[in-house]
Design a protein around this motif. Structure first.
Motif, short mmCIF file in Angstrom:
data_model
loop_
_atom_site.label_atom_id
_atom_site.label_comp_id
_atom_site.label_asym_id
_atom_site.label_seq_id
_atom_site.Cartn_x
_atom_site.Cartn_y
_atom_site.Cartn_z
N ALA A 1 44.54 33.04 39.56
CA ALA A 1 43.70 34.25 39.60
C ALA A 1 44.15 35.24 38.53
N GLU A 2 45.46 35.34 38.35
CA GLU A 2 46.00 36.26 37.32
C GLU A 2 45.56 35.86 35.92
N GLN A 3 45.62 34.56 35.65
CA GLN A 3 45.21 34.08 34.31
C GLN A 3 43.73 34.33 34.08
N VAL A 4 42.92 34.10 35.12
CA VAL A 4 41.47 34.33 35.00
C VAL A 4 41.20 35.81 34.70
N LEU A 5 41.88 36.68 35.44
CA LEU A 5 41.70 38.12 35.22
C LEU A 5 42.15 38.53 33.82
N SER A 6 43.26 37.94 33.35
CA SER A 6 43.77 38.31 32.03
C SER A 6 42.77 37.89 30.94
N LEU A 7 42.09 36.75 31.17
CA LEU A 7 41.07 36.31 30.20
C LEU A 7 39.91 37.30 30.17
N GLU A 8 39.46 37.69 31.36
CA GLU A 8 38.34 38.64 31.45
C GLU A 8 38.69 39.94 30.76
N ASP A 9 39.91 40.42 31.00
CA ASP A 9 40.39 41.66 30.37
C ASP A 9 40.33 41.56 28.85
N GLU A 10 40.89 40.45 28.34
CA GLU A 10 41.00 40.32 26.89
C GLU A 10 39.62 40.15 26.24
N VAL A 11 38.75 39.37 26.88
CA VAL A 11 37.40 39.21 26.33
C VAL A 11 36.73 40.58 26.20
N ASN A 12 36.84 41.40 27.23
CA ASN A 12 36.17 42.70 27.20
C ASN A 12 36.81 43.64 26.17
N ARG A 13 38.11 43.49 25.97
CA ARG A 13 38.77 44.31 24.94
C ARG A 13 38.21 43.91 23.55
N ILE A 14 38.03 42.59 23.35
CA ILE A 14 37.53 42.13 22.04
C ILE A 14 36.05 42.51 21.87
N ILE A 15 35.29 42.46 22.95
CA ILE A 15 33.88 42.89 22.87
C ILE A 15 33.83 44.33 22.34
#
Ligand SMILES: [Zn+2]
Length: 403
Positions: free
Chosen positions: A149-163
């Motif tokens: 769950a932590e890895q999934v959340l970290s991916l979501e965070d980073e994608v939105n930062r790059i967006i």
């Protein structure tokens, strides 16, 4: 399978060069009946055929002189030729095409968002994207590795930062030499011309992937990427993901629900989960306290009883089914037949009758008749409902000769 004539020229794919083109003019090369509809081949098209997990574009083909439009129901690719499926025939010659760009644009927002997500999952967690399905509510993305769950959340965070950084997105066909040098993601061993979609520029490349679908020109247009669910799937992880307008809509729906839940607990939306957890803990504690009171009541009730060779009867409208059975079961050690009745409802009073001495099954039928009841059970215990009034029930059990 749609057959095409051997000399049919490859369709020029306008969406390869410009994914924002929503209208275009083309020549109808062929139109023939196919499966109750019509298969139309143009010299060039902006309609993307179903491919790589992304559905086909929809829209219209219009004859310029008559303004007579035909809905494009499906678009398929047969070798290098793109075939448009329409409901009515069109003449050979000039035609104007218009794709439903609102639908297409949301698909582009989702698909570009997926590339960014899959690129980061590949880089950080060595995940390969082994399945992708896009529909108009969102998409599923399958990775070949388990993610926490932590890895999934970290991916979501980073994608939105790059967006928010808004890096460029570009699609191009590198020549064979350049392609051989390129590091890119691909599901398949590719041959022929390979289209590469790259997110980022210069020294900051976030993803490079082989893909034939139309994409955005800047990652900022993804708007928002939400991972709404994830689960273990075939030894890896399946993520449910949504971008763009639907991401906002789903976030809005979730927020509205959270606010309603919070209002029910007089809490702030940001504190809703804690309010629910506290309520559940309180509820558990109250249930445990009520059960303790119930047990004490049963003990008290039993302590006032004396051993008898006759029967016992209990009317306990405030006891639940299990507590009533516990009381009657213990009372059965002190008498011939113990009968307990719960709160009266529309179909009568629930009953439980227990005996260690009498075969209850042998008297169940006559007992039910006398009690105006329904029910059954074993030699040791009967359960059901009875409609006879309290006085009548007392008479039945407390006068032995009534059985
Ligand atoms: Zn793709």
């Amino acid at each position: 399978m749609i057959g095409i004539t051997a000399d049919c020229p490859a369709t020029v794919r306008l969406f390869d060069e410009n994914s924002y083109m929503s209208t275009f003019e083309a020549e109808v090369i062929e139109c023939r009946e196919y499966d109750g509809k019509y298969a139309v081949i143009l010299d060039k098209t902006a309609f993307f055929p179903e491919a790589g997990g992304q559905p086909a574009d929809i829209g219209t083909l219009t004859l310029p002189e008559s303004n007579c439009a035909a809905d494009v129901l499906d678009v398929r690719q047969v070798d290098d030729v793109i075939v448009h499926i329409i409901a009515k025939p069109v003449k050979l010659g000039k035609i104007r095409g218009e794709i439903d760009f609102e639908t297409r644009y949301e698909r582009m927002r989702n698909h570009s968002g997926e590339h960014l997500l899959s690129g980061l999952a590949h880089r950080h967690f060595s995940c390969n994207n082994v399945g992708f399905h896009l529909n108009d509510d969102g998409m599923t993305v399958d990775f070949d590795r388990r993610l926490t769950a932590e890895q999934v959340l970290s991916l979501e965070d980073e994608v939105n930062r790059i967006i928010a950084e808004n890096p460029p997105v570009a699609a191009y066909f590198p020549d064979a030499g350049e392609l051989a040098e390129l590091d890119y993601r691909s599901k398949l061993e590719l041959s022929g011309r390979v289209r590469i979609v790259v997110i980022g520029s210069g020294g900051q490349i976030y993803d490079r992937c082989a893909c034939c679908a139309p994409h955005l020109s800047a990652a900022g247009e993804v708007g928002m990427l939400l991972i709404t669910d994830f689960m273990n799937y075939k030894g890896g992880t399946r993520l449910t993901v949504v971008c763009g307008r639907n991401a906002y809509k789903q976030a809005r729906t979730a927020m509205t629900n959270v606010k309603r839940i919070a209002a029910g607990f007089s809490a702030k939306a940001s504190n809703a989960a804690k309010a629910v957890e506290d309520f559940l803990l309180r509820n558990e504690a109250e249930k445990a306290a009520a059960a303790a009171v119930c047990r004490s009541y049963i003990e008290l009730r039993l302590s006032g009883l004396n051993q008898t060779e006759g029967n016992m009867i209990f009317f306990e409208p405030s006891l639940d089914k299990n507590s009533l059975r516990r009381l009657v079961d213990k009372a059965a050690d002190m008498c011939s037949i113990a009968a307990g009745f719960g709160a009266e409802g529309s179909s009568g009073r629930p009953y439980v009758i227990i005996s260690r001495m009498v075969d209850l099954r042998s008297i169940a039928k006559s007992l039910n008749e006398k009690m105006g009841g329904r029910g059954g059970g074993s030699a040791g215990m009967l359960q059901g409902t009875a409609t006879a009034p309290e006085e009548e029930l007392k008479n039945i059990f407390l006068k032995e000769d009534r059985f």
